[in-house]
Design a protein around this motif. Structure first.
Motif, PDB file in Angstrom:
ATOM      1  N   ASP A  96      24.115  -5.957  -4.887  1.00 56.46           N
ATOM      2  CA  ASP A  96      25.321  -6.029  -4.053  1.00 56.46           C
ATOM      3  C   ASP A  96      24.973  -6.375  -2.621  1.00 56.46           C
ATOM      4  N   ARG A 111      25.961  -9.757  -0.266  1.00 49.56           N
ATOM      5  CA  ARG A 111      26.559  -9.585   1.057  1.00 49.56           C
ATOM      6  C   ARG A 111      25.671 -10.211   2.134  1.00 49.56           C
ATOM      7  N   GLU A 162      25.844 -14.093   2.130  1.00 45.87           N
ATOM      8  CA  GLU A 162      27.035 -14.627   2.801  1.00 45.87           C
ATOM      9  C   GLU A 162      26.869 -14.547   4.312  1.00 45.87           C
ATOM     10  N   TRP A 163      26.356 -13.433   4.776  1.00 51.71           N
ATOM     11  CA  TRP A 163      26.145 -13.197   6.199  1.00 51.71           C
ATOM     12  C   TRP A 163      25.213 -14.246   6.794  1.00 51.71           C
ATOM     13  N   ARG A 207      26.868 -17.646   6.963  1.00 53.36           N
ATOM     14  CA  ARG A 207      27.815 -17.728   8.085  1.00 53.36           C
ATOM     15  C   ARG A 207      27.093 -18.088   9.373  1.00 53.36           C
ATOM     16  N   ILE A 208      25.987 -17.397   9.604  1.00 55.12           N
ATOM     17  CA  ILE A 208      25.239 -17.614  10.846  1.00 55.12           C
ATOM     18  C   ILE A 208      24.708 -19.043  10.893  1.00 55.12           C
ATOM     19  N   TYR A 249      18.462 -10.903  15.214  1.00 62.03           N
ATOM     20  CA  TYR A 249      19.828 -10.591  14.801  1.00 62.03           C
ATOM     21  C   TYR A 249      20.044 -10.526  13.296  1.00 62.03           C
ATOM     22  N   PRO A 302      18.127  -7.413  11.460  1.00 62.41           N
ATOM     23  CA  PRO A 302      18.805  -6.155  11.800  1.00 62.41           C
ATOM     24  C   PRO A 302      20.190  -6.037  11.171  1.00 62.41           C
ATOM     25  N   GLY A 303      20.922  -7.150  11.099  1.00 63.23           N
ATOM     26  CA  GLY A 303      22.234  -7.125  10.459  1.00 63.23           C
ATOM     27  C   GLY A 303      22.112  -6.777   8.979  1.00 63.23           C
ATOM     28  N   ASP A 328      19.555  -5.148   7.607  1.00 66.83           N
ATOM     29  CA  ASP A 328      19.145  -3.739   7.551  1.00 66.83           C
ATOM     30  C   ASP A 328      20.365  -2.837   7.601  1.00 66.83           C
ATOM     31  N   ALA A 329      21.293  -3.169   8.520  1.00 70.94           N
ATOM     32  CA  ALA A 329      22.479  -2.330   8.704  1.00 70.94           C
ATOM     33  C   ALA A 329      23.363  -2.339   7.469  1.00 70.94           C
ATOM     34  N   LEU A 330      23.540  -3.489   6.856  1.00 73.93           N
ATOM     35  CA  LEU A 330      24.442  -3.538   5.704  1.00 73.93           C
ATOM     36  C   LEU A 330      23.860  -2.847   4.485  1.00 73.93           C
ATOM     37  N   GLY A 367      22.399   0.001   4.797  1.00 73.85           N
ATOM     38  CA  GLY A 367      22.291   1.409   5.152  1.00 73.85           C
ATOM     39  C   GLY A 367      21.083   1.537   6.066  1.00 73.85           C
ATOM     40  N   ARG A 368      21.031   2.483   6.933  1.00 76.83           N
ATOM     41  CA  ARG A 368      19.976   2.552   7.945  1.00 76.83           C
ATOM     42  C   ARG A 368      18.599   2.356   7.341  1.00 76.83           C
ATOM     43  N   GLY A 369      17.834   1.481   7.971  1.00 79.91           N
ATOM     44  CA  GLY A 369      16.466   1.293   7.528  1.00 79.91           C
ATOM     45  C   GLY A 369      16.356   0.279   6.407  1.00 79.91           C
ATOM     46  N   MET A 404      30.794 -14.837  14.735  1.00 78.07           N
ATOM     47  CA  MET A 404      31.025 -14.168  13.455  1.00 78.07           C
ATOM     48  C   MET A 404      32.496 -13.776  13.290  1.00 78.07           C
ATOM     49  N   SER A 417      34.319 -16.889  12.356  1.00 75.11           N
ATOM     50  CA  SER A 417      33.967 -17.253  10.989  1.00 75.11           C
ATOM     51  C   SER A 417      34.718 -16.388   9.982  1.00 75.11           C
ATOM     52  N   ARG A 459      34.127 -12.708   1.145  1.00 76.31           N
ATOM     53  CA  ARG A 459      34.125 -11.497   0.321  1.00 76.31           C
ATOM     54  C   ARG A 459      34.981 -10.390   0.920  1.00 76.31           C
ATOM     55  N   GLY A 515      28.667  -2.502   9.785  1.00 75.13           N
ATOM     56  CA  GLY A 515      27.504  -3.000   9.055  1.00 75.13           C
ATOM     57  C   GLY A 515      26.856  -4.149   9.797  1.00 75.13           C
ATOM     58  N   GLU A 516      27.002  -5.335   9.233  1.00 70.44           N
ATOM     59  CA  GLU A 516      26.269  -6.467   9.804  1.00 70.44           C
ATOM     60  C   GLU A 516      26.707  -6.876  11.205  1.00 70.44           C
ATOM     61  N   GLY A 552      25.457  -4.009  13.516  1.00 67.39           N
ATOM     62  CA  GLY A 552      24.052  -3.833  13.149  1.00 67.39           C
ATOM     63  C   GLY A 552      23.170  -4.949  13.682  1.00 67.39           C
ATOM     64  N   SER A 553      23.696  -6.167  13.686  1.00 64.79           N
ATOM     65  CA  SER A 553      22.890  -7.296  14.151  1.00 64.79           C
ATOM     66  C   SER A 553      22.568  -7.171  15.635  1.00 64.79           C
ATOM     67  N   ARG A 585      22.942   2.567  16.069  1.00 66.06           N
ATOM     68  CA  ARG A 585      21.794   3.110  15.331  1.00 66.06           C
ATOM     69  C   ARG A 585      21.417   4.483  15.883  1.00 66.06           C
TER      70      ARG A 585
END
Lengths: 205, 187
Positions: A140, A144, A147-148, A151-152, A179, A182-183, A185-187, A189-191, B152, B155, B162, B177-178, B181-182, B187
């Motif tokens: 999953d 995600r 797609e991210w 987009r970038i 960027y 880290p994005g 990583d965030a999606l 969950g931390r780490g 973003m 976009s 999704r 999230g992203e 987070g980015s 954090r």
């Protein structure tokens, strides 16, 4: 749909780079491909539209091949992102037909880069890339993240910024490191991805 | 903007709403605005092309005014992004004129939304900067971060993919999230 022999595809691309889609004729393609018009019509009874669709198909296949090779060869998530973005940006940015169309027939290309067209592009790009992300992320999260990242890449490709040029490997690595990762990583969950890699050393996720 | 110019633009917008871009004429606009054709050409020496470009710019500005009203009370970056995304999505989806134009004659809008989006992007980035500055570590590049966020947002609004942007939970997931987070926020 007829598969376009590479000779015809390459000839059509060369013609498109010179004259775009509106003025393109079967005659132009046949001449450039050094085949008879009869042969061309036999392969593409659907005419110009069928030919153009087949050419787009062939070029997209070529891009996916290059992308797959570049991403598949990477050793970690960051390298994979850098390789993927550089490969895609170079393939599309250096493509003479795309360059011609963007400047002379934007109406042909732009609908694919926003609203419904962008949705389809993101779905296709995300769908293609997700398995490569799955080497490091849960499925999953992989979808995600794909797609991210797409987009970038699309955004900076369409509207380059001074410091982020997608044809510059150092700039792309900085973008990915600062960027994109880290994005992701965030999606997760931390780490996220780094933690996963560290807790399962050597194991393919 | 002079009252005459405003009235003409509003009239042109009314024509576009009624019959679309390609069937909107200077004549019909003048009639609808209750002015002479000459008046329209005086305000828009570039003629129909200039008039239509002005209509696009005007509605674009109105959209941002509505968006600003929605987010101005927000105190954190998270709030701004969540409110902004939800509102922008709602507004665009229910914008009949925009939807019709996108469907039948998108070519006038497409450059603005793609290769010429830099202006809109900058505008959004500039708005976000103060919010971002209060959340980022000192030394972080606020300008670049705001630029990425703006890209973003545009976009996701144009092509949610999704994401169901009408669902506050999903918007929250995306923002926390992203998006944030980015930038290393939260954090």
């Amino acid at each position: 749909m007829a598969t376009a022999p590479s000779q015809v595809v390459e000839a059509t691309v060369r013609c498109l780079a010179r004259m775009g889609t509106a003025k393109l004729t079967a005659e132009d393609v046949a001449t450039e491909a050094r085949i008879s018009r009869a042969t061309l019509y036999r392969t593409f009874p659907g005419g110009k539209d069928a030919l153009l669709r087949a050419v787009v198909d062939a070029e997209v296949t070529r891009l996916c091949s290059a992308l797959g090779a570049a991403m598949g060869a990477a050793d970690d998530l960051e390298d994979m992102l850098v390789a993927g973005i550089l490969t895609a940006a170079r393939a599309v940015g250096d493509h003479p037909a795309v360059a011609y169309l963007l400047s002379h027939e934007p109406g042909v290309v732009l609908p694919h880069l926003t609203f419904g067209g962008l949705e389809r592009l993101l779905a296709a790009a995300g769908g293609f890339c997700a398995p490569y992300f799955s080497r490091w992320l849960e499925p999953d999260d992989a979808a995600r993240a794909a797609e991210w990242a797409a987009r970038i890449a699309v955004s900076y490709f369409l509207c380059p910024s001074a410091r982020v040029r997608l044809d510059d490997p150092a700039a792309v690595r900085r973008l990915v490191r600062t960027y994109v990762v880290p994005g992701i990583d965030a999606l997760c969950g931390r780490g996220g991805s780094r933690e996963l890699a560290m807790s399962h050393p050597g194991e393919r996720m | 903007m002079t009252p005459a110019r405003q009235r003409i633009i509003e009239a042109a917008y009314g024509c576009v709403a009624a019959v679309g871009f390609s069937r909107t004429t200077v004549e019909d606009t003048a009639r609808r605005a209750g002015v002479a054709r000459a008046t329209v050409y005086r305000c828009f020496p570039g003629g129909r092309d200039e008039l239509l470009a002005a209509v696009v710019a005007w509605e674009n500005a109105r959209f941002f005014a509505r968006l600003y009203e929605e987010v101005r009370e927000a105190t954190t970056l998270t709030e701004v992004l969540e409110l902004g995304l939800r509102f922008a999505h709602r507004d665009i989806v229910s914008h009949d004129v925009l939807q019709r134009v996108l469907q039948s004659e998108p070519h006038l809008l497409l450059p603005k939304l793609t290769v010429e989006a830099a202006g809109t992007q900058q505008r959004i980035a500039r708005f976000l900067e103060p919010y971002l500055r209060q959340e980022l570590a000192p030394g972080a590049d606020v300008g670049e971060g705001a630029d990425l966020l703006a890209r973003m947002l545009l976009s996701c609004i144009a092509a949610p993919g999704r994401w169901d942007l009408s669902d506050p939970l999903q918007v929250s997931l995306l923002v926390r999230g992203e998006l944030l987070g980015s930038l290393g926020v939260g954090r």
